[in-house]
Design a protein around this motif. Structure first.
Motif, PDB file in Angstrom:
ATOM      1  N   GLY A 154       2.280  -2.641  -1.895  1.00  0.00           N
ATOM      2  CA  GLY A 154       1.559  -1.916  -0.853  1.00  0.00           C
ATOM      3  C   GLY A 154       2.413  -1.512   0.330  1.00  0.00           C
ATOM      4  N   GLN A 169       4.729   0.706   2.377  1.00  0.00           N
ATOM      5  CA  GLN A 169       5.031   2.136   2.393  1.00  0.00           C
ATOM      6  C   GLN A 169       6.312   2.335   3.199  1.00  0.00           C
ATOM      7  N   TYR A 170       7.115   3.315   2.764  1.00  0.00           N
ATOM      8  CA  TYR A 170       8.363   3.543   3.479  1.00  0.00           C
ATOM      9  C   TYR A 170       8.788   4.998   3.371  1.00  0.00           C
ATOM     10  N   GLU A 228       6.855   6.723   0.364  1.00  0.00           N
ATOM     11  CA  GLU A 228       6.859   6.066  -0.937  1.00  0.00           C
ATOM     12  C   GLU A 228       6.034   4.797  -0.790  1.00  0.00           C
ATOM     13  N   LYS A 229       5.490   4.312  -1.907  1.00  0.00           N
ATOM     14  CA  LYS A 229       4.693   3.092  -1.861  1.00  0.00           C
ATOM     15  C   LYS A 229       5.126   2.170  -2.989  1.00  0.00           C
ATOM     16  N   THR A 230       5.376   0.909  -2.631  1.00  0.00           N
ATOM     17  CA  THR A 230       5.766  -0.072  -3.638  1.00  0.00           C
ATOM     18  C   THR A 230       4.517  -0.704  -4.244  1.00  0.00           C
ATOM     19  N   TYR A 271       2.439   8.956   9.181  1.00  0.00           N
ATOM     20  CA  TYR A 271       1.609   9.181   8.005  1.00  0.00           C
ATOM     21  C   TYR A 271       1.700  10.625   7.533  1.00  0.00           C
TER      22      TYR A 271
END
Length: 137
Positions: free
Chosen positions: A32, A34-35, A27-29, A22
């Motif tokens: 929801g 996150q990557y 990035e967040k699509t 964290y």
């Protein structure tokens, strides 16, 4: 000396990073997912209805590993529901040779039910994934 396999390398990387994931710029699509891109590849793009082979390590937010692929990797057809929807979505972002870290919320993983004895209900899952191969069906 025998070279390190992809699973061992993923395990080493995860021990150093999964607890801090964290702290990375994630990035967040729209869904929801996150990557973080840990290493960008330059091979073929993954997309639905292609056979993909990945090496992965799955853990809970506390760093406890709950699953990993074999040394040969795990092969499946992308977009056919053979893995959790967050994994399907994330792998479509990747090219061969890439390593990504996915933070998959419960609604894109196993949801309210979990998997009794393996995955608690409403658990966020963290996967470190390397895309090893993409091939047409």
């Amino acid at each position: 000396m025998k070279p390190l396999g992809p699973i061992f390398i993923l395990l080493l990387n995860s021990l150093a990073g999964v607890l801090n994931c964290y702290g990375q710029d994630l990035e967040k699509t729209f869904s929801g997912l996150q990557y973080a891109v840990l290493q960008e590849g330059d091979g073929e793009q993954a997309y639905n209805n292609r056979r993909v082979t990945i090496a992965y390590l799955g853990s809970f937010q506390n760093g406890q590993v709950f699953d990993s692929s074999s040394a040969e990797g795990f092969t499946f057809v992308l977009g056919r529901g053979q893995v959790v929807s967050g994994m399907d979505e994330g792998i479509r972002l990747m090219t061969v040779g890439s390593t990504y870290r996915f933070v998959i919320p419960p609604k894109l993983a196993y949801g309210k039910k979990g998997i009794p004895g393996r995955i608690p209900p409403n658990e966020t899952l963290i996967f470190e994934v390397t895309l090893l191969q993409v091939e047409d069906l």
